[in-house]
Motif scaffolding. Sequence first.
Motif, PDB file in Angstrom:
ATOM      1  N   ARG A  21       0.820  -1.220   0.000  1.00  0.00           N
ATOM      2  CA  ARG A  21       0.000   0.000   0.000  1.00  0.00           C
ATOM      3  C   ARG A  21       0.853   1.269   0.000  1.00  0.00           C
ATOM      4  N   HIS A  80     -15.720 -14.268   5.262  1.00  0.00           N
ATOM      5  CA  HIS A  80     -14.384 -13.718   5.557  1.00  0.00           C
ATOM      6  C   HIS A  80     -13.464 -14.807   6.068  1.00  0.00           C
ATOM      7  N   ASP A  96      -8.410  -5.563   2.112  1.00  0.00           N
ATOM      8  CA  ASP A  96      -8.450  -4.161   1.663  1.00  0.00           C
ATOM      9  C   ASP A  96      -7.328  -3.822   0.676  1.00  0.00           C
ATOM     10  N   THR A  99      -3.287  -5.332   3.195  1.00  0.00           N
ATOM     11  CA  THR A  99      -3.057  -6.192   4.371  1.00  0.00           C
ATOM     12  C   THR A  99      -2.516  -7.536   3.910  1.00  0.00           C
ATOM     13  N   HIS A 141      -8.733  -2.860  13.291  1.00  0.00           N
ATOM     14  CA  HIS A 141      -9.381  -2.379  12.070  1.00  0.00           C
ATOM     15  C   HIS A 141     -10.250  -3.446  11.401  1.00  0.00           C
ATOM     16  N   SER A 146     -14.304  -8.366   6.589  1.00  0.00           N
ATOM     17  CA  SER A 146     -13.028  -8.138   5.917  1.00  0.00           C
ATOM     18  C   SER A 146     -11.906  -7.818   6.898  1.00  0.00           C
ATOM     19  N   MET A 148      -8.421  -5.532   7.403  1.00  0.00           N
ATOM     20  CA  MET A 148      -8.221  -4.123   7.015  1.00  0.00           C
ATOM     21  C   MET A 148      -7.054  -3.555   7.815  1.00  0.00           C
ATOM     22  N   PRO A 207      -8.934   4.775   9.521  1.00  0.00           N
ATOM     23  CA  PRO A 207      -9.503   5.128   8.245  1.00  0.00           C
ATOM     24  C   PRO A 207      -9.845   6.625   8.186  1.00  0.00           C
TER      25      PRO A 207
END
Length: 366
Positions: A21, A80, A96, A99, A141, A146, A148, A207
């Motif tokens: 990321r 998930h 996301d 991760t 998170h 999901s 994250m 976030p």
Amino acid sequence: MASGYVYHELYGWHDTGTHARLAPADSRRGIQPYRHIENDDAKRRVHELVVATGLIDRLTRLTPRQATDEEILLVHTPGHLQRLVDANDTGGDGGDGGTPFGRGSVDIARLAAGGVIRAVEAVLDGEVDNAYALVRPPGHHAVPDSGMGFCLFGNIAIAVQAARRSRGVERVAVVDIDVHHGNGTQAVFYEDPAVLALSLHQDRMFPSDSGFLTERGAGAGFGYTLNLPLPPGTGNGGYLEAVRRVVLPALHRFRPDLVVVAAGFDASALDPLGRMMVTPKGYREIAKMVVGAAEELCDGRVVCAHEGGYDPAYVPFCANAVIEVLAGVEDPLDVPFGFDDLGQQELQPHQDAAIAAAEELLGDIG
Ligand SMILES: O=C(CCC1CCCC1)NO
Ligand SMILES: [Zn+2]
């Protein structure tokens, strides 16, 4: 004072590879591969400091276990869990796109959630008075469907739900001091008045679209989510005022049976993913205040679950300061570089205003 301590060598084997990321490697664009910032260094070094200083001898070692499917499904969707299980042999991403995890990381993520479960159950059973779960990957998170923000499972949310089922604990307060909003924990308990979800974090850091004062819970849970977004640059003064004026009154109004701290150290003065200025001395004072409230309210039952914090040289001293408070250490480690004298460490007017806005919301905790 018996303080539990959860750590396992496998937490260091969770392989996050190179950053997917913040610095996606691309030789065509001159972006060199760089180690994922959520790597084992900082957390492994916390453990090494605890061992090297002898603090380990004052702790009761708690061996983690893997969280079961049933426990994970108390928080997460079957989809998930299945998606992660299916990718365990190959590695993949938590959901996301930022991760990443390696082969076997899902087993380690189960061990992280299971490590917090072990700490919570040991405290509730009176095996220890309080506990520190030095787990990895982090969890605050992760949302039901999901992973994250470097989190695969919601370690704290899973442990809270598992303890409510297995130990009948009724009221749990989660105090998130990670510099990033505890959106995952908030999501799980948003409509639940039996879990107070408090989060102190840098305003719109991550976030970027959550963690606002206006997010207060819903339905029966209204008032039991309390966010305190703080401006960048907040140091010890701002944090200690936030704890004194918001966290402590919230705990006294809520009267929890257990306090769980999402112990992230990326609000520290040296963190690459935060823009705050908290020091080991600041973390020590935060811990003293929270532990003191727990002693008044619930026989000192506090569990800290490690979350973020990325500077491998500084995080160990920050976390060590908290573990020393849990263990009742009277002669704390003298930190060689504290940054306690940084300019504007004391409370600033704009930070005071942010705290005052959150103070206004305490009345709905009852
Ligand atoms: O420390 C963390 C991870 C935050 C990063 C996740 C993607 C960019 C910022 N959360 O508490
Ligand atoms: Zn964080």
